[in-house]
Write an enzyme that holds these catalytic residues in place. Structure first.
Site, PDB file in Angstrom:
ATOM      1  N   TYR A 178       0.838  -1.188   0.000  1.00  0.00           N
ATOM      2  CA  TYR A 178       0.000   0.000   0.000  1.00  0.00           C
ATOM      3  C   TYR A 178       0.878   1.244   0.000  1.00  0.00           C
ATOM      4  CZ  TYR A 178       0.990   0.769   4.958  1.00  0.00           C
ATOM      5  OH  TYR A 178       1.633   0.993   6.160  1.00  0.00           O
ATOM      6  N   CYS A 179       0.273   2.352  -0.405  1.00  0.00           N
ATOM      7  CA  CYS A 179       0.943   3.657  -0.381  1.00  0.00           C
ATOM      8  C   CYS A 179      -0.088   4.685   0.086  1.00  0.00           C
ATOM      9  CB  CYS A 179       1.519   3.987  -1.760  1.00  0.00           C
ATOM     10  SG  CYS A 179       0.268   4.223  -3.045  1.00  0.00           S
ATOM     11  N   ARG A 180       0.044   5.900  -0.364  1.00  0.00           N
ATOM     12  CA  ARG A 180      -0.882   6.943   0.039  1.00  0.00           C
ATOM     13  C   ARG A 180      -2.247   6.773  -0.631  1.00  0.00           C
ATOM     14  NH1 ARG A 180      -2.501  11.644  -2.056  1.00  0.00           N
ATOM     15  NH2 ARG A 180      -3.246  13.241  -0.620  1.00  0.00           N
TER      16      ARG A 180
END
Length: 128
Positions: free
Chosen positions: A87-89
């Site tokens: 996951y990221c932003r």
């Protein structure tokens, strides 16, 4: 973004007829929560160290996809025999990371909407 994914697919030697969905699973918050509940899953936050420090999912390791040594770092730290959840932003950088990891033989699940979707769903983050 579409051009970047196409370029990555080409760089990985994947047919341009293939879609990202064929290479990794792109899931919503609830499904991602189920995936990461397994002890065998490696949870990877691909944001910058500064973003990671602001809050991340419990148990996540930080491997910055913006770092030119991302793949080298990921290959050194992640077990190819175990699935990865990334996951990221917002889900864009983690989709890139998912493509790169899938291209190296990892089974990958990406959090659609990233940590933004996670926090909007009132899921817990930690600051360690």
């Amino acid at each position: 973004m579409k051009k970047m994914i196409t370029a990555l697919l080409a760089a990985l030697g994947v047919s341009l007829n293939a879609t990202a969905q064929e290479l990794f699973e792109n899931v919503d918050v609830n499904r991602f929560e189920q995936v990461i509940s397994s002890d065998s899953v490696q949870l990877v936050d691909v944001r910058t160290p500064a973003e990671y420090a602001e809050g991340h999912l419990a148990g996540a390791v930080n491997i910055n996809v913006k770092d030119s040594a991302f793949l080298t770092n990921a290959l050194a730290r992640l077990d190819r025999k175990r699935p990865c959840a990334v996951y990221c932003r917002s889900g864009k950088r983690s989709a890139i990371a998912a493509l790169l990891l899938a291209g190296k033989g990892y089974s990958v699940t990406n959090l659609r909407g990233g940590i933004i979707a996670w926090t909007e769903a009132r899921k817990k983050v930690v600051n360690e």
